[in-house]
Write a protein that holds these residues in place. Structure first.
Motif, mmCIF file in Angstrom:
data_model
loop_
_atom_site.group_PDB
_atom_site.id
_atom_site.type_symbol
_atom_site.label_atom_id
_atom_site.label_comp_id
_atom_site.label_asym_id
_atom_site.label_seq_id
_atom_site.Cartn_x
_atom_site.Cartn_y
_atom_site.Cartn_z
ATOM 1 N N GLY A 172 -46.641 -4.044 58.820
ATOM 2 C CA GLY A 172 -46.333 -4.647 57.525
ATOM 3 C C GLY A 172 -45.018 -5.405 57.518
ATOM 4 O O GLY A 172 -44.908 -6.482 56.935
ATOM 5 N N SER A 173 -44.009 -4.862 58.178
ATOM 6 C CA SER A 173 -42.708 -5.540 58.260
ATOM 7 C C SER A 173 -42.824 -6.859 59.004
ATOM 8 O O SER A 173 -42.226 -7.864 58.616
ATOM 9 C CB SER A 173 -41.687 -4.647 58.955
ATOM 10 N N SER A 174 -43.598 -6.851 60.078
ATOM 11 C CA SER A 174 -43.802 -8.078 60.855
ATOM 12 C C SER A 174 -44.490 -9.152 60.010
ATOM 13 O O SER A 174 -44.144 -10.332 60.090
ATOM 14 C CB SER A 174 -44.647 -7.787 62.091
ATOM 15 N N ILE A 175 -45.427 -8.720 59.195
ATOM 16 C CA ILE A 175 -46.144 -9.663 58.326
ATOM 17 C C ILE A 175 -45.229 -10.146 57.200
ATOM 18 O O ILE A 175 -45.179 -11.340 56.895
ATOM 19 C CB ILE A 175 -47.421 -9.011 57.757
ATOM 20 N N ALA A 176 -44.485 -9.214 56.567
ATOM 21 C CA ALA A 176 -43.634 -9.556 55.421
ATOM 22 C C ALA A 176 -42.558 -10.576 55.783
ATOM 23 O O ALA A 176 -42.200 -11.413 54.957
ATOM 24 C CB ALA A 176 -42.985 -8.292 54.854
ATOM 25 N N ILE A 177 -42.067 -10.519 57.005
ATOM 26 C CA ILE A 177 -41.042 -11.467 57.445
ATOM 27 C C ILE A 177 -41.566 -12.900 57.406
ATOM 28 O O ILE A 177 -40.827 -13.833 57.140
ATOM 29 C CB ILE A 177 -40.552 -11.110 58.866
ATOM 30 N N GLN A 178 -42.849 -13.056 57.615
ATOM 31 C CA GLN A 178 -43.445 -14.382 57.706
ATOM 32 C C GLN A 178 -43.970 -14.911 56.372
ATOM 33 O O GLN A 178 -44.342 -16.072 56.276
ATOM 34 C CB GLN A 178 -44.586 -14.353 58.731
ATOM 35 N N ILE A 179 -43.986 -14.069 55.343
ATOM 36 C CA ILE A 179 -44.532 -14.466 54.040
ATOM 37 C C ILE A 179 -43.426 -15.066 53.174
ATOM 38 O O ILE A 179 -42.299 -14.567 53.157
ATOM 39 C CB ILE A 179 -45.167 -13.245 53.334
ATOM 40 N N GLU A 180 -43.756 -16.104 52.418
ATOM 41 C CA GLU A 180 -42.796 -16.712 51.491
ATOM 42 C C GLU A 180 -42.385 -15.694 50.434
ATOM 43 O O GLU A 180 -43.189 -14.851 50.018
ATOM 44 C CB GLU A 180 -43.430 -17.912 50.786
ATOM 45 N N THR A 181 -41.153 -15.800 49.967
ATOM 46 C CA THR A 181 -40.619 -14.852 48.993
ATOM 47 C C THR A 181 -41.458 -14.809 47.723
ATOM 48 O O THR A 181 -41.719 -13.733 47.188
ATOM 49 C CB THR A 181 -39.152 -15.202 48.654
ATOM 50 N N MET A 182 -41.905 -15.966 47.225
ATOM 51 C CA MET A 182 -42.682 -15.991 45.984
ATOM 52 C C MET A 182 -44.002 -15.237 46.152
ATOM 53 O O MET A 182 -44.424 -14.503 45.258
ATOM 54 C CB MET A 182 -42.953 -17.444 45.543
ATOM 55 N N ILE A 183 -44.644 -15.395 47.275
ATOM 56 C CA ILE A 183 -45.900 -14.680 47.538
ATOM 57 C C ILE A 183 -45.623 -13.181 47.645
ATOM 58 O O ILE A 183 -46.375 -12.356 47.115
ATOM 59 C CB ILE A 183 -46.592 -15.217 48.815
ATOM 60 N N LEU A 184 -44.518 -12.837 48.299
ATOM 61 C CA LEU A 184 -44.125 -11.435 48.427
ATOM 62 C C LEU A 184 -43.887 -10.816 47.048
ATOM 63 O O LEU A 184 -44.315 -9.689 46.778
ATOM 64 C CB LEU A 184 -42.865 -11.347 49.285
ATOM 65 N N LYS A 185 -43.236 -11.557 46.156
ATOM 66 C CA LYS A 185 -43.003 -11.081 44.791
ATOM 67 C C LYS A 185 -44.318 -10.849 44.066
ATOM 68 O O LYS A 185 -44.486 -9.847 43.374
ATOM 69 C CB LYS A 185 -42.162 -12.098 43.998
ATOM 70 N N LYS A 186 -45.243 -11.770 44.213
ATOM 71 C CA LYS A 186 -46.546 -11.631 43.545
ATOM 72 C C LYS A 186 -47.318 -10.439 44.100
ATOM 73 O O LYS A 186 -47.956 -9.701 43.344
ATOM 74 C CB LYS A 186 -47.360 -12.916 43.691
ATOM 75 N N MET A 187 -47.256 -10.237 45.396
ATOM 76 C CA MET A 187 -47.932 -9.095 45.994
ATOM 77 C C MET A 187 -47.320 -7.781 45.489
ATOM 78 O O MET A 187 -48.046 -6.836 45.160
ATOM 79 C CB MET A 187 -47.847 -9.166 47.528
ATOM 80 N N PHE A 188 -46.001 -7.723 45.409
ATOM 81 C CA PHE A 188 -45.314 -6.531 44.921
ATOM 82 C C PHE A 188 -45.668 -6.278 43.459
ATOM 83 O O PHE A 188 -45.959 -5.145 43.067
ATOM 84 C CB PHE A 188 -43.801 -6.681 45.106
ATOM 85 N N GLY A 189 -45.666 -7.340 42.653
ATOM 86 C CA GLY A 189 -46.043 -7.214 41.242
ATOM 87 C C GLY A 189 -47.480 -6.736 41.082
ATOM 88 O O GLY A 189 -47.776 -5.884 40.240
ATOM 89 N N GLY A 190 -48.383 -7.270 41.905
ATOM 90 C CA GLY A 190 -49.775 -6.830 41.876
ATOM 91 C C GLY A 190 -49.903 -5.361 42.243
ATOM 92 O O GLY A 190 -50.671 -4.609 41.625
#
Length: 123
Positions: free
Chosen positions: A82-100
């Motif tokens: 998950g950490s390896s994937i999260a590093i490559q994801i844009e911050t806005m997408i990461l925020k939306k995933m966390f909110g979801g």
């Protein structure tokens, strides 16, 4: 403000309610820290709180080690992936995933309360 966020997160964590979500929200919303950095701080925050909980719960002999060990191993492997994937994801997408994720937890908790209420288990 940082100390207040830490105290609230620690209290919520000690109750077993996932203080990391509180910590991430506090750091991003009130201190303007980037989501990715807040998640990193959350991981560092988790180490001492987890060790404390393990020690206290082990002393009370309420840890089922046969269940805990496989979960720990699977979680460690998943965290690395998950950490390896999260590093490559844009911050806005990461925020939306966390909110979801938080929304799904809220829906589940509301559903559980309704279900328990129908059984008459809520005082």
């Amino acid at each position: 403000m940082v100390i207040i966020i830490g105290i609230i997160s620690g209290i919520v964590t000690s109750l077993g309610l996932g203080g990391g979500a509180i910590l991430i929200i506090g750091l991003t919303l009130f201190l303007g820290i980037e989501q990715r950095i807040a998640q990193s701080v959350n991981l560092i925050f988790f180490i001492p709180t987890a060790i404390t909980a393990i020690i206290l719960n082990a002393k009370r002999k309420i840890i089922k080690w046969k269940t805990a060990i496989p979960v720990i191993i699977a979680s460690g492997i998943s965290a690395a992936i998950g950490s390896s994937i999260a590093i490559q994801i844009e911050t806005m997408i990461l925020k939306k995933m966390f909110g979801g994720f938080l929304a799904l937890i809220a829906i589940y908790e509301i559903y559980s309360l309704i279900k328990e209420g129908k059984k008459g288990n809520i005082n």
